[in-house]
Design an enzyme around this catalytic site. Structure first.
Site, PDB file in Angstrom:
ATOM      1  CD  GLU A 169      50.581  -3.337  54.208  1.00 20.12           C
ATOM      2  OE1 GLU A 169      50.360  -3.849  55.311  1.00 20.12           O
ATOM      3  OE2 GLU A 169      50.903  -3.998  53.220  1.00 20.12           O
ATOM      4  CG  HIS A 199      57.527  -6.208  59.753  1.00 24.86           C
ATOM      5  ND1 HIS A 199      57.245  -5.118  60.549  1.00 24.86           N
ATOM      6  CD2 HIS A 199      56.552  -6.253  58.820  1.00 24.86           C
ATOM      7  CE1 HIS A 199      56.133  -4.543  60.114  1.00 24.86           C
ATOM      8  NE2 HIS A 199      55.693  -5.210  59.069  1.00 24.86           N
ATOM      9  NE  ARG A 220      57.199  -4.507  55.412  1.00 20.94           N
ATOM     10  CZ  ARG A 220      56.349  -5.482  55.292  1.00 20.94           C
ATOM     11  NH1 ARG A 220      56.764  -6.684  55.034  1.00 20.94           N
ATOM     12  NH2 ARG A 220      55.057  -5.264  55.453  1.00 20.94           N
ATOM     13  NE  ARG A 273      57.005  -9.386  51.920  1.00 24.97           N
ATOM     14  CZ  ARG A 273      55.995  -9.383  52.789  1.00 24.97           C
ATOM     15  NH1 ARG A 273      54.812  -9.832  52.445  1.00 24.97           N
ATOM     16  NH2 ARG A 273      56.166  -8.948  54.017  1.00 24.97           N
TER      17      ARG A 273
END
Ligand SMILES: Cc1cc2nc3c(=O)[nH]c(=O)nc-3n(C[C@H](O)[C@H](O)[C@H](O)COP(=O)(O)OP(=O)(O)OC[C@H]3O[C@@H](n4cnc5c(N)ncnc54)[C@H](O)[C@@H]3O)c2cc1C
Length: 515
Positions: free
Chosen positions: A118, A233, A278, A372
């Protein structure tokens, strides 16, 4: 219900039945414990929706040190290094614990974990289950384990509405069973109520994720921290659904690319391309959208027909919306997804209120800093649940005595809050829009209105966003687009009539809940 409440008096109470709440309950067994779940077990917890998986350095080319360094880089200066080290070093044990409770993860024919990649992870380290159904697998396994454990009493359909204090210490929980008030006396309460995404109109979270635990804590005097840091997101499925189905980062990890409606691959020039952090990807998509472009995730070349095998849940969501990801680009847009901030806790999960602990997304441990790293939240929930359980079992229960009467707030609406948060406190922020949001939110937050609790959380996020005059991690100020040289966290308390804020240094090795 009241007779049930009296018979359970004095047991620790866990508010919330997601991964954090259930793991804490299991770790506490055989000690009796009550779990309050506002909806039936395994139904609306964000934990059950997790797709990508749980980050753990298990590959032969990986180490906890590398995982820690990726976590620190994502956190953009605000992580607590000591917490990061402790959690990343516990990842293998966390996965083993989940397996012991019955979760089963995807493995190769040789028995090794299949590890996904990821964004912002330098190695393949995402342990997943049934392709993209990791959360469902874990939550179902834990629900079965909880149901088999006689020391755990689950009160389903019971929603905590206020915490009660006596002499400055936790004394009980005021809850609603349906519309019926219920008083649960206890001197030990654990908040595990999850995130705040439901306060935004575009969100990947369950709509009940409205930060109720944060209001419970704030209204009884607990300090909150890092509230301004909301992770958007980049790729929620943009087909008009509320909440929006998530198209996991793991799809980009498998090579899918972002394009606009002209077919241009607009992330190609960025370091790490589509797998940039992100916040970088979310801002790039947001800017394209505000310029009038449509944005799509194109998995045709990378996955094609294999898409539905590797990502069955996402494929089903796409098909239900009339999009075949093997043959067509998937429409996407950023959506509120994760809250890095929350209730300030120390390394045993203790808040600043005696008798009150927090874990999972509702807590801010210092692991995530300003942003995060993907798949670190399930890990944090599992690891911190153990710290909390150990601390709670080492704390004796106190007798309460009579508590002062207090009215139970009934409905908890988001009212106008979703609209305001989305419009003014989203991916890009500035002083004028944040001030406008505060003007609207403040009177609601301090009213007896049914949207007061949602507005209180919104007000704390907005106040922190206004005070942080820099851009860092998930918080981007278009009027202060650069990082400040001052590296500070921001704590908040909900006072009588206003929010009181204080900047604090990033914790060093000696720090606790320094608020
Ligand atoms: C679509 C999606 C995909 C994700 N994918 C990943 C991933 O792949 N990897 C990863 O690490 N993280 C992922 N996350 C984030 C992760 O799922 C959450 O951060 C984590 O599961 C939070 O766990 P929790 O136990 O703190 O909260 P939750 O799982 O949300 O549980 C909170 C519980 O508290 C209950 N509750 C709330 N308020 C009250 C109240 N007042 N009284 C009683 N009960 C209450 C709720 O009903 C719920 O049962 C994802 C999140 C989403 C939304």
């Amino acid at each position: 219900m009241d007779r049930i409440a009296q018979s359970l008096a004095g047991q620790p109470i866990i508010i919330g039945a997601g991964l954090a709440g259930l793991m804490t309950a299991l770790h506490l067994s055989p000690q009796p414990v009550i779990v309050l779940a506002k909806s039936p077990l395994a139904s609306t917890a964000a934990s059950g929706w997790a797709q990508g998986g749980i980050a753990a350095a298990l590959g032969p080319d990986d180490s906890a040190t590398l995982h820690a360094s990726d976590t620190m880089a994502s956190g953009d200066g605000l992580c607590d290094a000591r917490v990061v080290e402790r959690i990343t070093c516990s990842a293998r044990t966390a996965v083993e614990e989940l397996i012991r409770y019955g979760a089963s993860f995807d493995r190769s024919a040789g028995g090794e974990f299949k590890l996904g990649l990821e964004a912002a992870h330098s190695r393949r380290r995402i342990v997943h289950a049934r392709g993209d159904a990791t959360g469902r697998e874990i939550l179902h396994a834990l629900t079965r384990a909880v149901r088999r454990t006689p020391s755990i009493t689950v009160l389903e359909g019971v929603q905590a509405r206020r915490l009660l204090l006596k002499d400055g210490r936790l004394a009980g929980v005021l809850a609603l069973a349906g519309r019926v008030p219920m008083l649960l006396p206890s001197s030990r309460v654990i908040i595990a109520t999850g995130g705040i995404g439901g306060l935004y109109r575009a969100t990947t979270n369950p709509l009940g994720a409205i930060g109720q635990g944060l209001t419970l804590a704030a209204r009884c005097g607990a300090a909150l921290i890092d509230m301004e840091f909301v992770q958007f997101h980049p790729t929620a499925l943009d087909v008009g659904l509320d909440p929006m189905p998530l198209v996991s980062e793991a799809v980009r990890g498998e090579g899918a690319v972002l394009i606009d409606h002209t077919g241009e691959r607009f992330m190609a020039g960025e370091a790490r391309g589509e797998l940039a952090p992100r916040d970088v990807v979310a801002r790039a998509i947001w800017r394209r959208l505000t310029e009038g472009y449509g944005v799509f995730l194109d998995a045709r070349a990378a996955l094609g027909k294999h898409f539905a095998v590797r990502f069955p849940t996402i494929a089903a969501a796409c098909h239900a919306a009339g999009v075949d990801p093997a043959a067509a680009p998937i429409p996407v847009r950023p959506a509120a997804h994760y809250h890095m901030g929350g209730i300030a806790v120390d390394d045993a999960g203790r808040t600043s209120v005696d008798g009150l602990w927090a874990c999972g997304e509702a807590a801010a441990t210092g692991l995530h800093g300003a942003n995060r790293l993907a798949s670190n939240s399930l890990l944090e929930a599992v690891v911190c649940a153990r710290w909390v359980a150990e601390s709670v079992s080492g704390t004796a229960s106190r007798r309460g005595g009579k508590m002062p009467p207090i009215a139970v707030p009934q409905a908890d609406d988001t009212g106008p809050v979703r609209q305001i948060m989305s419009r003014y406190v989203g991916v890009l922020r500035d002083r004028i829009s944040l001030r406008e949001a505060i003007e609207v939110l403040r009177p609601i937050a301090f009213s007896g209105n049914s949207a007061a609790d949602a507005a209180a959380v919104g007000l704390m996020i907005t106040t922190a966003a206004l005070l942080r005059e820099e851009s860092r991690g998930g918080h981007f100020r278009s009027d202060f687009p650069h990082r400040s040289c001052q590296i500070r966290r921001l704590t908040l308390r909900f006072g009588a009539g206003d929010v009181v804020a204080r900047f604090v240094p990033v914790p060093s090795a000696a720090a606790g809940v320094g608020v």
